[in-house]
Design an enzyme around this catalytic site. Structure first.
Site, mmCIF file in Angstrom:
data_model
loop_
_atom_site.group_PDB
_atom_site.id
_atom_site.type_symbol
_atom_site.label_atom_id
_atom_site.label_comp_id
_atom_site.label_asym_id
_atom_site.label_seq_id
_atom_site.Cartn_x
_atom_site.Cartn_y
_atom_site.Cartn_z
ATOM 1 N N HIS A 11 0.813 -1.102 -0.099
ATOM 2 C CA HIS A 11 -0.040 -0.178 0.118
ATOM 3 C C HIS A 11 0.729 1.305 0.004
ATOM 4 O O HIS A 11 0.566 2.106 -0.789
ATOM 5 C CB HIS A 11 -1.056 0.137 1.203
ATOM 6 N N CYS A 42 -6.524 -6.449 4.973
ATOM 7 C CA CYS A 42 -7.625 -6.336 5.785
ATOM 8 C C CYS A 42 -8.917 -7.034 5.416
ATOM 9 O O CYS A 42 -9.574 -7.247 6.371
ATOM 10 C CB CYS A 42 -8.059 -4.961 5.560
HETATM 11 C C1 LIG Z 1 -4.272 -9.832 8.624
HETATM 12 C C2 LIG Z 1 -4.283 -8.329 8.424
HETATM 13 C C3 LIG Z 1 -5.377 -7.424 8.559
HETATM 14 C C4 LIG Z 1 -5.048 -6.092 8.464
HETATM 15 N N1 LIG Z 1 -6.394 -5.343 8.656
HETATM 16 C C5 LIG Z 1 -6.289 -3.980 8.529
HETATM 17 C C6 LIG Z 1 -7.359 -2.968 8.563
HETATM 18 O O1 LIG Z 1 -8.599 -3.570 8.395
HETATM 19 N N2 LIG Z 1 -7.253 -1.665 8.387
HETATM 20 C C7 LIG Z 1 -5.909 -1.016 8.321
HETATM 21 O O2 LIG Z 1 -5.913 0.078 7.987
HETATM 22 N N3 LIG Z 1 -4.730 -1.969 8.327
HETATM 23 C C8 LIG Z 1 -4.803 -3.323 8.358
HETATM 24 N N4 LIG Z 1 -3.859 -3.992 8.596
HETATM 25 C C9 LIG Z 1 -2.576 -3.497 8.568
HETATM 26 C C10 LIG Z 1 -2.033 -3.045 7.231
HETATM 27 O O3 LIG Z 1 -2.254 -4.191 6.285
HETATM 28 C C11 LIG Z 1 -0.491 -2.670 7.086
HETATM 29 O O4 LIG Z 1 -0.386 -1.503 7.834
HETATM 30 C C12 LIG Z 1 -0.184 -2.222 5.666
HETATM 31 O O5 LIG Z 1 -0.130 -3.474 4.859
HETATM 32 C C13 LIG Z 1 1.011 -1.557 5.689
HETATM 33 O O6 LIG Z 1 1.532 -1.420 4.142
HETATM 34 P P1 LIG Z 1 3.053 -1.059 3.784
HETATM 35 O O7 LIG Z 1 3.193 -1.081 2.335
HETATM 36 O O8 LIG Z 1 3.536 -0.079 4.798
HETATM 37 O O9 LIG Z 1 3.937 -2.420 4.258
HETATM 38 P P2 LIG Z 1 3.546 -3.920 3.777
HETATM 39 O O10 LIG Z 1 1.929 -4.420 3.424
HETATM 40 O O11 LIG Z 1 4.134 -4.712 4.911
HETATM 41 O O12 LIG Z 1 4.192 -3.957 2.379
HETATM 42 C C14 LIG Z 1 5.750 -4.096 2.572
HETATM 43 C C15 LIG Z 1 6.303 -4.768 0.912
HETATM 44 O O13 LIG Z 1 7.461 -4.621 1.010
HETATM 45 C C16 LIG Z 1 8.116 -5.514 0.470
HETATM 46 N N5 LIG Z 1 9.506 -5.802 0.842
HETATM 47 C C17 LIG Z 1 9.778 -5.747 2.058
HETATM 48 N N6 LIG Z 1 11.279 -6.031 2.160
HETATM 49 C C18 LIG Z 1 11.674 -6.063 0.760
HETATM 50 C C19 LIG Z 1 13.095 -6.076 0.279
HETATM 51 N N7 LIG Z 1 14.186 -6.206 0.882
HETATM 52 N N8 LIG Z 1 13.089 -6.166 -1.181
HETATM 53 C C20 LIG Z 1 11.793 -6.205 -1.861
HETATM 54 N N9 LIG Z 1 10.502 -6.116 -1.091
HETATM 55 C C21 LIG Z 1 10.488 -5.975 0.079
HETATM 56 C C22 LIG Z 1 7.192 -6.810 0.913
HETATM 57 O O14 LIG Z 1 7.338 -8.068 0.102
HETATM 58 C C23 LIG Z 1 5.853 -6.125 1.005
HETATM 59 O O15 LIG Z 1 5.117 -6.104 -0.120
HETATM 60 C C24 LIG Z 1 -3.833 -5.672 8.575
HETATM 61 C C25 LIG Z 1 -2.659 -6.230 8.628
HETATM 62 C C26 LIG Z 1 -2.889 -7.864 8.543
HETATM 63 C C27 LIG Z 1 -1.828 -8.575 8.458
#
Ligand SMILES: Cc1cc2nc3c(=O)[nH]c(=O)nc-3n(C[C@H](O)[C@H](O)[C@H](O)COP(=O)(O)OP(=O)(O)OC[C@H]3O[C@@H](n4cnc5c(N)ncnc54)[C@H](O)[C@@H]3O)c2cc1C
Ligand SMILES: NC(=O)c1ccc[n+]([C@@H]2O[C@H](COP(=O)([O-])OP(=O)(O)OC[C@H]3O[C@@H](n4cnc5c(N)ncnc54)[C@H](O)[C@@H]3O)[C@@H](O)[C@H]2O)c1
Length: 443
Positions: A11, A42
Site C-alpha cells: 500500500h 484487511c
Molecule cells: C491480517 C491483517 C489485517 C489487517 N487489517 C487492517 C485493516 O482492516 N485496516 C488497516 O488500516 N490496516 C490493516 N492491517 C495493517 C495493514 O495491512 C498494514 O498496515 C499495511 O499493509 C502496511 O502497508 P505497507 O505498504 O507499509 O507495508 P506492507 O504491507 O508490510 O508491505 C511491504 C512490502 O515490502 C516488500 N518488501 C519488504 N522488504 C523487501 C525487500 N528487501 N525487497 C523487496 N521487497 C521488500 C514486502 O514484500 C511487502 O510487499 C492489517 C494487516 C493484516 C496482516
C-alpha cells in the site's frame, strides 16, 4: 530527470509510485519481493471465514497498471543492500540474477514483520503468522481439512480477533489467547471490550486471557500448547502478537524511533534527505499525543506514501498527522475508535478525562433501532478531544468516528462538541445527537 527507486510495493509503496507517476514525468523503479502486490490483508478474515466468495477482489491493482504509466517494475526481486554513499540499490531476482539500480531519491516502503513469540517449539509445522497472501492461502487450505479441529490464536488484537471469528465460521474449535486480561486492549477501554468478549464467548470462542504461551509441543507438527495455566491440544496455531517495522535495509544508516521504525519528518523524509520512508516501516506524527509515534495501519500507509511522492515531485506538502482511527466488526458487532482510550492515554502520560453515553441510534418511535455506546476522551487541562470509541450493532456509527478524527486533528474541545450542529432525521439519528449529549455532560 529525477530517478526514484521504491523498495516494497504494497500500500505505501504503491501510493508513493502513483503520486510520482500521476504528477510528473519522472523515472520510477519499483522493486518487490513478492509476485503480486496490493494485497488487502484487511480482507483476509472475510475471505478465509468465507464471508466473501473469492480472494480476487482483495488485489486492487497490478504491475501492468504501473508499467502503463511508465514505471519499471521488478517483482520477485529482493533488495539485499543499499549503498547510500553511491546511491545504488543492490537486489537479486528469484532466478539468482544480481541487479542494481542507481537512484536520486529512494523510498523505503518495506512494511512490517510479525513478532514471533520466542518460545520452544516455534519451528514446528502448522504454526503460522497471518500477514501475507500466501499465509492466508495456507490457513484457508488447512481450515478445509477435517483433521484441523482445534485452532489456537495467540494475541487477541485486531488480527487475532478477526482470525478467531474466521476459524469459528469454518466450524473449528477456537481458543483465543492474550497476555492481557481482555481483547483489543490497545484500542478500547474495558467498557467496550467486555461486550466484545461476551460476543466472542457467545459465539463459542474459548477465551484464555492473562495466559502466556510457554511452549509449543509436537513431533513434526504442533500438537499442544503449554501455558502457565494449562496444556491444550491444538492442530494449528496462528500467531498474531503485533508487528515490528521492517528496518533491515537501513537500520545502520538512518535515525530510528524507539521501536526501530525509520524516523521521518512531516514530509516523510528520513535523516538522509534523499531517502523517504513510508507506511509500516516509518514513524507517524500523532495529533492526539502531539508527538512522533508508531501506528501500523493501511490507512496510514496510503497517506504517507502519497505525501512522500508529492514531495519527491516538488510539491512540498506536509502530512497532517494521524489519529490511528480503526474499526472492527465481529459477528455483527461493530466497534470503531480513534486517538487514545483512557487506558492507552495513561501509557503515554496523557492526563485525560472522559464522558460516556449509552443511547439508541434513532428516536424510540422508530421500529428498527440499535443501542450505541460512545466514550469521548479529552485532555484534562486543555479539554481538547484526544480519543473516541463507539460500539453498536448498527454500522451507522462508523462515519461518526471520522468526525472525531477531524476533531482531534483540529484540536476541538469537548465543549465545542456540545453545541455542534449535527443534522437530525429519524431514519438516522435522534433530534439531540448522542455526540452532543455526551459532550454536554462532560465534567
Ligand atoms: C491480517 C491483517 C489485517 C489487517 N487489517 C487492517 C485493516 O482492516 N485496516 C488497516 O488500516 N490496516 C490493516 N492491517 C495493517 C495493514 O495491512 C498494514 O498496515 C499495511 O499493509 C502496511 O502497508 P505497507 O505498504 O507499509 O507495508 P506492507 O504491507 O508490510 O508491505 C511491504 C512490502 O515490502 C516488500 N518488501 C519488504 N522488504 C523487501 C525487500 N528487501 N525487497 C523487496 N521487497 C521488500 C514486502 O514484500 C511487502 O510487499 C492489517 C494487516 C493484516 C496482516
Ligand atoms: N481492523 C484493523 O484496523 C486492523 C486489522 C488487523 C490488523 N491491523 C493492524 O495490524 C497490526 C498488527 O495487528 P496485530 O493483531 O498483530 O497486533 P495488535 O497490536 O492489534 O494486537 C496484538 C495483541 O497481542 C497481545 N500480545 C502481545 N504479546 C503477547 C504474547 N507474548 N502472548 C499473548 N499475547 C500477546 C497484545 O496484548 C495484543 O492484544 C496492528 O497495527 C493493527 O492495528 C488493523
Amino acid at each position: 530527470m529525477t530517478k526514484t527507486v521504491i523498495i516494497g510495493t504494497n500500500h505505501a509503496g504503491l501510493a508513493a509510485a502513483n503520486a510520482i507517476l500521476d504528477n510528473s514525468e519522472q523515472e520510477v523503479v519499483m522493486i518487490e519481493r513478492n509476485e503480486n502486490f496490493s494485497y488487502l490483508s484487511c480482507g483476509t478474515a472475510l475471505w478465509v471465514g468465507q464471508q466473501i466468495d473469492s480472494v480476487d477482489g482483495l488485489f486492487y491493482t497490478n504491475r501492468e497498471d504501473f508499467e502503463a504509466k511508465g514505471a519499471k517494475v521488478r517483482t520477485q526481486t529482493i533488495v539485499n543492500t543499499i549503498d547510500f554513499e553511491q546511491k545504488v540499490v543492490h537486489a537479486v531476482t528469484q532466478q539468482g540474477e544480481e541487479v542494481e539500480e542507481s537512484y536520486d531519491k529512494l523510498v523505503l516502503a518495506t512494511g512490517s514483520i510479525p513478532i514471533s513469540p520466542k518460545v520452544p517449539g516455534r519451528e514446528l509445522e502448522n504454526i503460522t503468522f497471518m500477514k501475507h497472501y500466501e499465509e492466508g492461502q495456507k490457513i484457508d487450505q488447512l481450515f478445509e481439512r477435517k483433521d484441523m479441529e482445534n485452532i489456537a490464536v495467540i494475541g487477541a488484537g485486531y488480527i487475532g480477533v478477526e482470525m478467531a471469528e474466521a476459524a469459528k465460521r469454518r466450524g473449528k474449535n477456537v481458543l483465543l489467547f492474550d497476555a492481557l486480561d481482555r481483547c483489543l486492549p490497545s484500542y478500547y477501554d474495558a467498557w467496550f471490550t467486555d461486550d466484545m468478549d461476551k460476543n466472542l464467548a457467545n459465539h463459542g470462542i474459548e477465551l484464555h486471557y492473562g495466559e502466556l504461551v510457554k511452549e509449543y509441543k509436537g513431533t513434526d507438527k504442533v500438537e499442544q500448547i503449554v501455558t502457565e495455566k494449562g496444556e491444550y491440544d491444538v492442530d494449528l496455531v496462528i500467531n498474531a502478537i503485533g508487528f515490528l517495522p521492517n528496518n533491515q535495509l537501513a537500520k545502520d544508516h538512518l535515525e530510528l524511533f524507539a521501536n526501530g521504525a525509520y524516523l521521518v519528518d512531516r514530509h516523510q523524509q528520513t535523516s538522509d534527505p534523499d531517502v523517504y520512508a513510508v507506511g509500516d516501516c516509518a514513524t507517524v506524527y500523532s495529533n492526539a499525543l502531539q508527538a512522533t509515534t508508531y501506528i501500523a495501519l493501511a490507512s496510514n500507509a496510503l497517506r504517507t506514501g502519497m505525501v512522500a511522492g508529492e514531495n519527491i515531485v516538488g510539491n512540498a506538502i506536509e502530512s497532517p498527522g494521524v489519529q490511528g482511527s480503526n474499526g472492527i466488526s465481529i459477528f455483527g458487532y461493530h466497534m470503531v475508535s480513534t486517538g487514545y482510550s483512557v487506558e492507552s492515554a495513561a501509557k503515554f502520560d496523557l492526563n485525560v478525562k472522559y464522558t460516556d453515553i449509552e443511547d439508541t441510534q434513532k428516536p424510540e418511535f422508530m421500529k428498527e433501532n440499535d443501542n450505541v455506546k460512545l466514550r469521548i476522551v479529552y485532555e484534562a487541562t486543555s479539554r481538547r478531544v484526544v480519543g473516541a470509541q463507539m460500539a453498536s450493532t448498527t454500522s451507522d456509527i462508523s462515519m461518526a468516528i471520522h468526525m472525531f478524527s477531524l476533531a482531534i486533528e483540529r484540536q476541538v474541545t469537548v465543549d465545542e462538541l456540545a453545541r455542534l450542529d449535527l443534522f437530525f432525521l429519524p431514519h438516522f439519528n435522534q433530534p439531540y445527537n448522542y455526540i452532543n449529549k455526551a459532550a454536554l455532560v462532560a465534567e
